[in-house]
Design an enzyme around this catalytic site. Structure first.
Site, short mmCIF file in Angstrom:
data_model
loop_
_atom_site.label_atom_id
_atom_site.label_comp_id
_atom_site.label_asym_id
_atom_site.label_seq_id
_atom_site.Cartn_x
_atom_site.Cartn_y
_atom_site.Cartn_z
N HIS A 271 0.69 -1.38 -0.02
CA HIS A 271 0.16 -0.13 0.16
C HIS A 271 0.81 1.31 -0.05
O HIS A 271 2.00 1.40 0.59
CB HIS A 271 -1.21 0.06 1.04
CG HIS A 271 -0.52 -0.09 2.48
ND1 HIS A 271 -0.30 1.33 3.15
CD2 HIS A 271 -0.40 -0.78 3.51
CE1 HIS A 271 0.03 0.90 4.55
NE2 HIS A 271 0.05 -0.42 4.64
N ASP A 283 6.05 0.82 6.56
CA ASP A 283 4.59 0.68 6.41
C ASP A 283 4.19 1.73 5.30
O ASP A 283 3.68 2.62 5.91
CB ASP A 283 4.04 0.68 7.69
CG ASP A 283 2.44 0.50 7.73
OD1 ASP A 283 2.08 -0.12 6.75
OD2 ASP A 283 1.71 0.57 8.50
N GLU A 316 -4.81 2.03 2.43
CA GLU A 316 -4.97 1.01 3.34
C GLU A 316 -5.18 1.33 4.81
O GLU A 316 -6.17 0.88 5.77
CB GLU A 316 -3.73 0.18 3.25
CG GLU A 316 -4.01 -1.30 3.91
CD GLU A 316 -3.48 -1.28 5.47
OE1 GLU A 316 -3.97 -2.14 6.35
OE2 GLU A 316 -2.97 -0.13 6.11
N GLU A 317 -4.41 2.30 5.28
CA GLU A 317 -4.61 2.82 6.49
C GLU A 317 -5.84 3.48 7.12
O GLU A 317 -6.47 3.27 8.04
CB GLU A 317 -3.46 3.82 6.91
CG GLU A 317 -2.10 3.29 6.57
CD GLU A 317 -1.69 2.29 7.58
OE1 GLU A 317 -2.33 1.85 8.57
OE2 GLU A 317 -0.32 1.75 7.51
N ASP A 343 2.92 -6.59 3.36
CA ASP A 343 2.50 -5.40 4.57
C ASP A 343 2.95 -5.72 5.89
O ASP A 343 1.93 -5.45 6.63
CB ASP A 343 0.92 -4.99 4.17
CG ASP A 343 0.61 -3.68 5.15
OD1 ASP A 343 1.62 -2.78 5.14
OD2 ASP A 343 -0.50 -3.58 5.33
N HIS A 415 3.51 3.10 12.58
CA HIS A 415 2.82 4.26 12.77
C HIS A 415 3.43 5.25 13.68
O HIS A 415 2.81 5.95 14.20
CB HIS A 415 1.56 3.90 13.10
CG HIS A 415 0.60 2.76 12.44
ND1 HIS A 415 -0.58 2.08 12.64
CD2 HIS A 415 1.01 2.37 11.19
CE1 HIS A 415 -1.22 1.46 11.87
NE2 HIS A 415 -0.16 1.59 10.77
ZN ZN Z 1 0.54 -1.33 6.43
#
Ligand code: ZN
Length: 459
Positions: A271, A283, A316-317, A343, A415
């Site tokens: 993603h 990520d 995606e998030e 991912d 994140h």
């Molecule tokens: Zn991810």
């Protein structure tokens, strides 16, 4: 016509013969070995994190990311490049602060959770109630948290398979709504994190209509200690954010077209979007880099028989890209051979799960023969999940694989502000590319059908 059909016959014969299986094994080994020293995946991750950086859906950076994707696919010689637009809700962060105002004042390190509400201008100040487990908060009756800021401080264990994210992550994904149901005016969690830095970790799920944020792990522990002193602990939260219910977003794809069966498509990708504090390196620039490089390397010996499509999913998030992709391609699913998503960061792949239907097919025998050198184990069970962005395809019946990355370190960074390029280990990244490239090479150059029931079941 005569020449074509005899070629087709030769190809069909070749695809099942022992000699063909040997060729596939040798080819997979060569692709693997090239991938282990090839810099392309690193270059892609470096390019995306340096030239774009953080990529929140709905932000100007996401438009730059879209343009970056198209340019990268072109530069690498991909064909049939598509930008598929959809709309999705997009939340964006404004100014945020939190502090203990008394009886022992402290500044707190927080990061708002996706879809958090703003506080009224000037913030809110309220007493906290600390729960050391999520269940302890759920055990509260309606009204028990009226006027309070609920704080859940359950910690997450470090695991290789990342399973603690599913278990403990629920306090982020669902807790704000549960706290609001019980009357809370604000919601704080210990970051869904395995590190001990003062950097909080964001993530989605704060749809409770109240302000909700993640505390860094040391700040969560501080609040536990202050609450244990028995006096009311007052916290001031001041948070702003904005929401766009219908932001444009994009799924972007490029193909290496198959030379014999171009309509038969293998779908892989990662993603493109990310959260905002870091540069979205593990990520999921890593997943974009791994799958894009693997497709190129799988095709390096020559054009494959089937088409390899790389998709850079665009939301995606905050959600939306999986459903949009499945809806746009629902008429094509019968021709989708298999789907896979990378991912889980950039840690090495330590085990894989293949559809049970095909593990004895010569193509998978050839693929598996490439794995011992990469220290990858093959699970006996079929995968039960394959990635958020392919879940829409999975629901439509597309076979899927799951390549499990070592997630021991993933949730130190996930994140958070230090999800940055320097955290990617080039050798581990290359190991990922090698596994995916060997897989793509064997599937794209064979007739394997993951939908066929295994012989033992058919009997
Ligand atoms: Zn991810």
């Amino acid at each position: 016509m005569r020449i074509l059909s005899s070629l087709a016959f030769a190809a069909a014969l070749a695809a099942t013969s022992p000699a063909f299986a040997q060729d596939l094994s040798a080819g997979a080994a060569a692709v693997r070995d090239k991938a282990l020293t090839d810099p392309l995946a690193w270059d892609i991750a470096e390019s995306l994190t340096s030239e774009v950086g953080a990529r929140m859906v709905g932000s100007p950076a996401m438009e730059r990311a879209r343009d970056w994707s198209v340019a990268k696919f072109k530069e690498l010689g991909f064909e049939n490049i598509k930008v598929e637009t959809f709309t999705t809700p997009a939340w964006s962060r404004g100014a945020e602060s939190a502090e203990v105002v008394g009886p022992w004042p402290h500044k707190l390190a927080i990061l708002g959770l996706g879809n958090s509400a703003s506080t009224p201008a000037g913030g809110i100040t309220a007493p906290i109630v600390v729960f050391k487990s999520y269940q302890a908060m759920l055990d509260q009756p309606p009204g028990a948290l009226t006027g309070k800021i609920a704080v859940v401080t359950q910690a997450m264990a470090r695991t290789q398979d990342g399973s603690s994210y599913g278990a403990v992550g629920v306090q982020r994904r669902a807790g704000a709504a549960e706290a609001a149901k019980r009357g809370a005016v604000g919601y704080l969690i210990r970051s869904i994190s395995t590190d001990d830095t003062r950097l909080p970790h964001t993530g989605g799920g704060a749809e409770g209509g109240i302000p909700a944020a993640a505390l860094s792990p040391p700040d969560a522990e501080l609040l536990e200690r202050l609450a244990a002193r028995g006096k009311p602990v007052m916290v001031k939260l001041d948070m702003t954010s904005a929401s766009n219910p219908a932001s444009p977003a994009w799924n972007i794809s490029g193909e290496i077209r198959g030379k014999e069966k171009p309509d038969e498509v293998i779908v892989v990708g990662g993603h493109l979007d990310s959260w905002d504090p870091g540069t979205g390196a593990i990520d999921d620039a890593a997943g974009i880099a791994i799958t894009t490089a693997a497709a190129k390397l799988a095709a390096a010996p020559g054009k494959p028989r089937r088409t390899i499509r790389v998709v850079m999913w665009g939301s995606e998030e905050q959600g939306g890209s999986s459903g949009a992709y499945a809806a746009a391609h629902k008429d094509e699913v019968a021709k989708m051979i298999v789907a896979g998503e990378s991912d889980g960061g950039a840690g090495r792949i330590w085990s894989i799960s293949l559809p049970k239907t095909a593990t004895e097919h010569p193509a998978m025998t050839a693929f598996k023969s490439a794995l011992p050198k990469l220290k990858v184990a093959v699970n006996r069970a079929a995968p039960n999940e394959g990635g958020a962005d392919i879940s829409g395809l999975m629901a439509l019946g597309v076979p899927f694989v799951d390549f499990n990355q070592d997630m021991n370190r993933y949730f130190d960074l996930h994140h958070a502000a230090d999800d940055t390029l320097d955290k990617i280990d080039p050798a581990e990244l290359s190991q990922n590319v090698a596994v995916w490239a060997a897989f793509l090479y064997t599937v794209a150059n064979s007739d394997i059908d993951f939908r066929v029931k295994p012989a033992t079941e058919a009997k």
